[in-house]
Design a protein around this motif. Sequence first.
Motif, PDB file in Angstrom:
ATOM      1  N   LEU A 132      35.868  29.186  30.977  1.00  0.00           N
ATOM      2  CA  LEU A 132      37.097  29.358  31.740  1.00  0.00           C
ATOM      3  C   LEU A 132      37.447  28.086  32.520  1.00  0.00           C
ATOM      4  O   LEU A 132      38.615  27.711  32.593  1.00  0.00           O
ATOM      5  N   GLU A 133      36.442  27.424  33.072  1.00  0.00           N
ATOM      6  CA  GLU A 133      36.695  26.175  33.800  1.00  0.00           C
ATOM      7  C   GLU A 133      37.288  25.119  32.866  1.00  0.00           C
ATOM      8  O   GLU A 133      38.223  24.406  33.240  1.00  0.00           O
ATOM      9  N   GLU A 153      39.371  21.602  33.670  1.00  0.00           N
ATOM     10  CA  GLU A 153      38.300  20.745  34.182  1.00  0.00           C
ATOM     11  C   GLU A 153      37.716  19.941  33.028  1.00  0.00           C
ATOM     12  O   GLU A 153      37.567  20.437  31.924  1.00  0.00           O
ATOM     13  N   ILE A 154      37.412  18.695  33.302  1.00  0.00           N
ATOM     14  CA  ILE A 154      36.903  17.799  32.272  1.00  0.00           C
ATOM     15  C   ILE A 154      35.382  17.759  32.344  1.00  0.00           C
ATOM     16  O   ILE A 154      34.818  17.394  33.371  1.00  0.00           O
ATOM     17  N   PRO A 155      34.707  18.128  31.245  1.00  0.00           N
ATOM     18  CA  PRO A 155      33.246  18.051  31.245  1.00  0.00           C
ATOM     19  C   PRO A 155      32.771  16.610  31.436  1.00  0.00           C
ATOM     20  O   PRO A 155      33.357  15.682  30.888  1.00  0.00           O
ATOM     21  N   VAL A 190      33.535  40.117  28.792  1.00  0.00           N
ATOM     22  CA  VAL A 190      34.560  39.129  29.145  1.00  0.00           C
ATOM     23  C   VAL A 190      34.139  38.277  30.342  1.00  0.00           C
ATOM     24  O   VAL A 190      34.121  37.052  30.244  1.00  0.00           O
ATOM     25  N   PRO A 191      33.766  38.866  31.490  1.00  0.00           N
ATOM     26  CA  PRO A 191      33.325  37.999  32.595  1.00  0.00           C
ATOM     27  C   PRO A 191      32.029  37.256  32.268  1.00  0.00           C
ATOM     28  O   PRO A 191      31.849  36.117  32.695  1.00  0.00           O
ATOM     29  N   HIS A 214      31.090  36.077  29.358  1.00  0.00           N
ATOM     30  CA  HIS A 214      31.422  34.939  28.496  1.00  0.00           C
ATOM     31  C   HIS A 214      32.224  33.877  29.252  1.00  0.00           C
ATOM     32  O   HIS A 214      31.973  32.693  29.102  1.00  0.00           O
ATOM     33  N   ASN A 215      33.156  34.310  30.061  1.00  0.00           N
ATOM     34  CA  ASN A 215      34.034  33.352  30.738  1.00  0.00           C
ATOM     35  C   ASN A 215      33.423  32.718  31.980  1.00  0.00           C
ATOM     36  O   ASN A 215      33.801  31.610  32.353  1.00  0.00           O
ATOM     37  N   LEU A 216      32.500  33.428  32.634  1.00  0.00           N
ATOM     38  CA  LEU A 216      32.018  32.934  33.932  1.00  0.00           C
ATOM     39  C   LEU A 216      30.520  32.650  33.986  1.00  0.00           C
ATOM     40  O   LEU A 216      30.077  31.910  34.866  1.00  0.00           O
ATOM     41  N   GLU A 217      29.733  33.240  33.106  1.00  0.00           N
ATOM     42  CA  GLU A 217      28.282  33.096  33.214  1.00  0.00           C
ATOM     43  C   GLU A 217      27.657  32.290  32.091  1.00  0.00           C
ATOM     44  O   GLU A 217      26.612  31.683  32.272  1.00  0.00           O
ATOM     45  N   TRP A 218      28.273  32.273  30.926  1.00  0.00           N
ATOM     46  CA  TRP A 218      27.726  31.568  29.775  1.00  0.00           C
ATOM     47  C   TRP A 218      28.083  30.097  29.891  1.00  0.00           C
ATOM     48  O   TRP A 218      29.238  29.734  30.063  1.00  0.00           O
ATOM     49  N   PHE A 219      27.091  29.233  29.827  1.00  0.00           N
ATOM     50  CA  PHE A 219      27.326  27.800  29.969  1.00  0.00           C
ATOM     51  C   PHE A 219      26.883  27.089  28.694  1.00  0.00           C
ATOM     52  O   PHE A 219      25.721  26.719  28.562  1.00  0.00           O
TER      53      PHE A 219
END
Length: 148
Positions: free
Chosen positions: A108-109, A114-116, A90-91, A93-98
Amino acid sequence: MLIQTFKKHNIDSLNYSVHIISDGGSENAGETDKWIEQQGSKVEKIVAKKDNIFSNNMVESCNNFFKNGFMIDKVARTKAELSNHIDNYVPSHNLEWFPLEFYGLNPLEVLRGEIPDKHRFSEQLIQAKKNRLIENQNFDSQFCKMCK
């Protein structure tokens, strides 16, 4: 499949309810809904994009990435090991995978609004292209020098 999964993993013994995310269709001609009703409060069907903010495609994509990406070099022999992998996933995928589609933002962003910025890496891409051209132009001359 749900019945077999519940039996195999003894899910009936859990002391909390299980959420099944669905696209709202009539899975198995309504048999899934009948089975969920028989389970009482043990199983709750959540309709994607109606009962929560996630689409069914998001859920399927996340499951696919877990199985075919995150777990590719991992083994889970017990429920505890699998649970540990899920806790780590979970972390990750949500915080490290870009993903490339998010232009440097993690999922998550983006979900938080947040707009890419599709131009975020424009300068780096232009410079990388120039560097590749220089390397390619120099390759022939270096190769020919080695042949002499």
